[in-house]
Design an enzyme around this catalytic site. Structure first.
Site, PDB file in Angstrom:
ATOM      1  N   SER A 232       0.889  -1.247   0.010  1.00 10.49           N
ATOM      2  CA  SER A 232      -0.244   0.018   0.170  1.00 10.49           C
ATOM      3  C   SER A 232       0.722   1.120   0.225  1.00 10.49           C
ATOM      4  O   SER A 232       0.305   2.207  -0.016  1.00 10.49           O
ATOM      5  CB  SER A 232      -1.006   0.175   1.272  1.00 10.49           C
ATOM      6  OG  SER A 232      -0.199  -0.065   2.434  1.00 10.49           O
TER       7      SER A 232
ATOM      8  N   HIS B 215     -37.904  25.186 -12.694  1.00  7.83           N
ATOM      9  CA  HIS B 215     -37.969  24.153 -13.956  1.00  7.83           C
ATOM     10  C   HIS B 215     -37.202  24.807 -15.173  1.00  7.83           C
ATOM     11  O   HIS B 215     -37.863  24.595 -16.183  1.00  7.83           O
ATOM     12  CB  HIS B 215     -39.097  23.419 -14.339  1.00  7.83           C
ATOM     13  CG  HIS B 215     -39.830  22.764 -13.111  1.00  7.83           C
ATOM     14  ND1 HIS B 215     -39.363  21.527 -12.426  1.00  7.83           N
ATOM     15  CD2 HIS B 215     -41.116  23.159 -12.390  1.00  7.83           C
ATOM     16  CE1 HIS B 215     -40.254  21.347 -11.528  1.00  7.83           C
ATOM     17  NE2 HIS B 215     -41.215  22.360 -11.289  1.00  7.83           N
TER      18      HIS B 215
ATOM     19  N   SER C 114     -12.200  26.469 -26.256  1.00 11.16           N
ATOM     20  CA  SER C 114     -11.909  25.711 -27.732  1.00 11.16           C
ATOM     21  C   SER C 114     -11.809  26.825 -28.684  1.00 11.16           C
ATOM     22  O   SER C 114     -12.207  27.896 -28.646  1.00 11.16           O
ATOM     23  CB  SER C 114     -12.744  24.688 -27.978  1.00 11.16           C
ATOM     24  OG  SER C 114     -13.906  25.089 -28.694  1.00 11.16           O
TER      25      SER C 114
END
Lengths: 307, 307, 307, 307
Positions: free
Chosen positions: C39, C172, C293
């Site tokens: 571990s 909503h 982007s």
């Protein structure tokens, strides 16, 4: 969505799930232990499958000479009558009889006597649980595939209608490249196609008969496992009794597949919610499909009517 | 478990997953935004797939006349050299270049100039992410199927050895019916068979090439999608660009399938733990497979040696 | 968000989590079993807590006459030196020594000899795991509370700036009633206040010292549990050794609390994403906080600047 | 477990949860949209809280001069009568009225006319949902704390009885150190103590009145929020209407706390299952608490009787 004829089966299927249960339950005499251990309050749903499984088992017993033809006939008729009563809401379930299997078997034996008690020969309750839950899941899968097909048809209908409607395609909710609304709707048809494919694969894996596995180690009395499987519409029989009795993989797999389908429906819903907002105003839902709050002001003109 | 020769591939496969990463990461100049946005610290694993995808894309560009043969050759050789360096642990990743796709492309362009920059024509990073992660999952699935097969062979080996060893079969850990240890081991072979079947179905659904989907709406430059798919070992091409770019179903499905396999392995482990207890004393593990605590007193005589 | 001075500690805290690990790991000689059982590749993070716990334990041993003052001093100095080396990235971890506890103890014993080996008296590795993970979680909680406080201050700053900016309140995603942007930001301050409250409650429950529980049944050698607890900043000591050693409730609780906080941050992010869309255009993020982007066209005029 | 007197409240509490619902539901006229949107089939459970909330609201309306004393009296009496009918199973719920709030309000208005309709002034359904679900969770928490206390008392009873009974303490199911059965039972008392502590913390966070938050932005009519809160047993009032209406943290937190408690009960059950096995044979359950299968052979002599 409007109901293009193709979508009807899906809608019907959906509506049927809402028919409320009319059965009567008696539980006055049940103790705390009985209340903790009972499952009849939810496993009553298995009744058509439990009855079909018992008839297939009785037929195999009969072929093996464990039941006379008369006994088999009494069992089959008795079970069919009980099925009708459960469907009609007149059958009384007893919590003290724990589950659907015992409720049906005890009532049958009460009605037809010795023959009913013979049903238990060469079969354990574990057999019944494993068989009934597979049949139940299979039925649900078939219903879901039908419902998804209906939704795909409705989406195709919208895709055709709005094949030339140009809307923005978004990345991170920033306008990226223009797409057609038709292209957008067809993306969902693809997702739902994968959902159907996953349901079909799940069905394939679960549609194998565990009948004959006994409590865990089979039975010393050999019944015709393949004949029972064929009668119940299974594609084959399980190979290992310990695995067959304990297997719940198909439930986990079905729940996963349904959840992933739910993710797709949630994404579709989110798109519709965005499109129906005042800011996007790409689409509107008809009044017939909105319950709305008193606060909601409906849009007058939108690119699309999506239902 | 002993390593019957058949299990070796599984063990090897498992061992390979533990080889630690030797790459060097530079991130001194990165801001908080870069640190939040970077994925190179975990998506470096995609490198062989990113390179294979880029070569397939470049070949398609070359066939379409977007690259000269010389440019394609420079790209392919440049990428192969970078791959070798990453494998060898000598490639330096930059957090400021965000992800594996940019790290490789930027380095390639630095090395071979203009040709490298042309790789981006008719392809978006979304294309690369979707392609690379599918190839990565496919490779993992193939490794897992091999590992499961190895475990099944080891279980079959034990089942054969203890085919006549009678042990209790339990319901709710109460002794029910006697079974053979062989029958018990074979139950796990069945479970693992379903796991392999689920992996295979998942592989089938993901092994479709998204290359050519662009950012979300495809590209105006038409490359040969089927040729690229074939080069990368895909069985076909995706139908809808918006779905192909956003689809992560295969990841969810693979995670589910692995989790369910984990449930089976956990059940097997629990059986071994019970069997190796002083109270059950059905089995013992060899010292080579136990790390143990100083408190553990080992059993001397048991029914079975399970490893 | 802008960094009002109050938010700095949160940002710093966050940035620190990204510092990459520079430790060296040797694992060439480790077998498959070692690789499976180790571990150290992730529990190295416990090192400051393991060292603090060992020093507290050694001090208690010293007070109980189990260590001479010189031995205690050797242990403390040895451990402090190891801590510095780990912090500096020069300590070599060995997979074959399994975990952080063994890596430190073995190295200490190698360096200072007999005294180091005495550390294990009246303590088990289970003690160390239970103590270290509680201290680790406590430190994380303190860091998280600081980070949340920083975010609340940033939200208050925005709430004040846009206290009079009227925007729609939605149900909503349909416009319901007008609200102020300030009111909207303050809703998140409330959510985060509950998150801090849950972190504080979790901290209270975990901040109790298990030291002295042994492997599971305590130790025959009585060390001063309250003194060790006080040295480590614990509020008290655990009552039952079997529970103390096995308890991982605090990890589950902390993970739940973090997840729910994540839900709040996700909701906030979703609001920002909606507000920054071309359709809503309520807000804009500065270029410094968007990687974007090439497709993204930024908004020119918006109601708010949210960062 | 036997029912030591202290455990009775817990057992009673548990038994009460099993009383089946006798209400009548009418849904013949409901459409697919109604069926999808209805919640009355499960939110009927909120009825005592909805009625208490409405009476508190009406009293505040009355104090504010929005209702005459006579109107308030008609509303209170009308609601009390409806409550009695729901408790008695004679009230007819209508799916077409969607939820518990509308079912009660519509029936009240039908019975007492104009006064009933005034109840909606300065209150929205969102107010009711937020208030009712908090009160419902609070009631469940109080029941759970009582049930856990009962179990702790039963465990203490066993711990006392078997305070000197030595059994093995296990690590990885290998015998480690001897412990007393009493010590083992007390470990569970500790776990359950933490569960109670978590329930209490959850209760503290949810016990704040959202009444007056309106649909999301409060109301222009100022009712005495603190008086309403006090009447309903809340410790205070919420600060931000948008947060108060949307907050469902307390549900997630309660579900987490219950799940973790379930983990503890599962661990206790696993211990009992192991102890009652033929191999361990440490304990036996009385016949009154086992339903068993025909396969189960019961143990004759064991260390402990655990129920």
């Amino acid at each position: 969505m409007q109901s293009p004829c193709g979508a009807n089966s899906g809608a019907e299927n959906f509506k049927n799930r809402f028919i409320m249960w009319k059965g009567r339950f008696s539980q006055d005499t049940s103790s705390l232990v009985q209340q903790f251990g009972e499952s009849i309050s939810y496993d009553w749903r298995l009744f058509p499958h439990d009855i079909a499984g018992s008839i297939a088992h009785a037929r195999a017993q009969s072929k093996a000479g464990l039941l006379t033809e008369k006994e088999f006939s009494e069992i089959e008729n008795g079970l069919r009558k009980i099925e009708k009563e459960i469907e009609g809401g007149t059958f009384e379930f007893r919590t003290s009889l724990e589950d659907i299997h015992m409720n049906i078997e005890a009532e049958l034996t009460k009605r037809i006597g010795a023959a009913g008690a013979k049903l238990h020969t060469a079969r354990s309750r574990n057999d019944q649980v494993a068989t009934d839950t597979r049949l139940y899941c299979r039925t649900e899968i078939d219903g879901l595939i039908g419902a998804i097909l209906g939704l795909q048809k409705a989406l195709l209908d919208r895709a055709e209608k709005y094949a030339a409607t140009v809307i923005p395609g978004y990345t991170h909710l920033q306008r990226g490249q223009p797409v057609t609304a038709g292209h957008h709707f067809l993306a969902y048809v693809e997702m739902l196609e994968r959902d159907k494919s996953r349901l079909t694969d799940c069905r394939k894996r679960l549609n194998i008969s565990p009948l004959g596995s006994g409590a865990l180690a089979g039975s010393t009395i050999n019944l015709d496992r393949r004949a029972m499987a064929a009668e119940l519409g299974f594609d084959g029989v399980t190979h290992n009794s310990m695995d067959a009795i304990a297997d719940r993989d198909y439930m986990a797999e079905l729940l996963f597949v349904i959840s992933l389908c739910g993710v797709h429906l949630s994404r579709l819903s989110e798109d519709l919610i965005l499109w129906c907002s005042a800011e996007f105003a790409f689409a509107a839902l008809s009044d017939a499909h909105t319950t709305g709050s008193s606060l909601t002001c409906r849009r007058k003109k939108t690119l699309m009517s999506v239902n």
